[in-house]
Design an enzyme around this catalytic site. Structure first.
Site, mmCIF file in Angstrom:
data_model
loop_
_atom_site.group_PDB
_atom_site.id
_atom_site.type_symbol
_atom_site.label_atom_id
_atom_site.label_comp_id
_atom_site.label_asym_id
_atom_site.label_seq_id
_atom_site.Cartn_x
_atom_site.Cartn_y
_atom_site.Cartn_z
ATOM 1 C CE LYS A 1 40.751 43.302 49.281
ATOM 2 N NZ LYS A 1 39.759 42.308 49.146
ATOM 3 C CB SER B 1 38.934 42.827 53.623
ATOM 4 O OG SER B 1 40.307 42.351 53.264
ATOM 5 N N GLY C 1 49.438 38.826 41.732
ATOM 6 C CA GLY C 1 48.372 37.908 40.788
ATOM 7 C C GLY C 1 48.963 37.875 39.186
ATOM 8 C CE1 TYR C 2 46.044 34.229 36.496
ATOM 9 C CE2 TYR C 2 44.514 35.530 37.904
ATOM 10 C CZ TYR C 2 45.020 34.256 37.513
ATOM 11 O OH TYR C 2 44.284 33.171 37.611
ATOM 12 C CG ASN D 1 44.795 42.955 51.334
ATOM 13 O OD1 ASN D 1 45.256 44.106 51.456
ATOM 14 N ND2 ASN D 1 44.849 42.029 50.366
ATOM 15 C CG ASP E 1 34.794 37.434 44.232
ATOM 16 O OD1 ASP E 1 35.875 37.344 44.651
ATOM 17 O OD2 ASP E 1 34.359 36.707 43.631
#
Length: 203
Positions: A13, A8, A160-161, A10, A76
């Protein structure tokens, strides 16, 4: 020191992983740090298939470059809603068709759960880690956190959510949690804590 190559770029992260694994004798590096520019297509049917595919591709590239003393870690992650038979699942980031459009993804989720009562809105965030060391030894780790989907967004934190995912023990949505609160109980936090022990075996 052994390198832990995170599949990644990111920054958030990478920072979180460095913080959680700080006691281990590992140099945590991003793909950018390693000069690797590979975009792996996530076309698996499960979180583990996608995570493992990413780790395998980066492992192959590092071997091709004759690198030694490394472990590759990829992940993931996504949301599973029981009422929707596990949707959005591996399509979490592109649920509404456009990759990474949080607003549209959240709108689609709310539409698909319109009129569904609270007890049927159970959901979980999943983080699947895939680890491969330089000897081609593989380990998979799954971290989850359970909650349910609200009828409207609460809080403007996270991404996101998160504003739709309600965590009952703290009586807050993930969008209302501080970073410290979220790291303690999140699916990625859970998976990374378990990864500490697995990494000791792979070092």
């Amino acid at each position: 020191m052994k390198k832990l190559v995170i599949a990644s770029n990111n920054e958030g992260k990478i920072k979180e992983i460095k913080r959680i694994l700080k006691e281990l004798p590992l140099e945590v590096l991003s793909l950018r740090d390693m000069g690797i520019d590979i975009d792996v297509e996530e076309d698996g049917l499960t979180f583990e298939e996608n995570a493992k595919k990413k780790s395998v591709e980066i492992y192959k590239e590092l071997i091709r470059r004759e690198n030694k003393d490394f472990i590759v870690m990829s992940d993931d992650s996504g949301l599973e809603v029981d009422y929707l038979k596990g949707e959005p699942g591996v399509f979490s980031a592109r649920y509404a068709g456009e990759h990474g459009n949080d607003k549209k993804n959240n709108e689609k989720l709310l539409l698909n759960l319109k009129g569904v009562k609270e007890e049927d809105r159970k959901a979980r965030f999943v983080c699947q880690l895939a680890l491969i060391n330089d000897k081609n030894e593989y380990r998979g780790i799954r971290g989850t956190v359970d909650g349910y989907i609200l009828e409207s967004e609460k809080g403007d934190g996270g991404f996101g959510y998160d504003p739709l995912f309600f965590f009952k023990p703290l009586n807050k949505s993930f969008g209302e949690l501080t970073m410290e609160e979220k790291n303690k109980i999140s699916h990625r936090g859970v998976a990374l804590e378990e990864a500490k022990e697995v990494l000791k075996e792979l070092i």
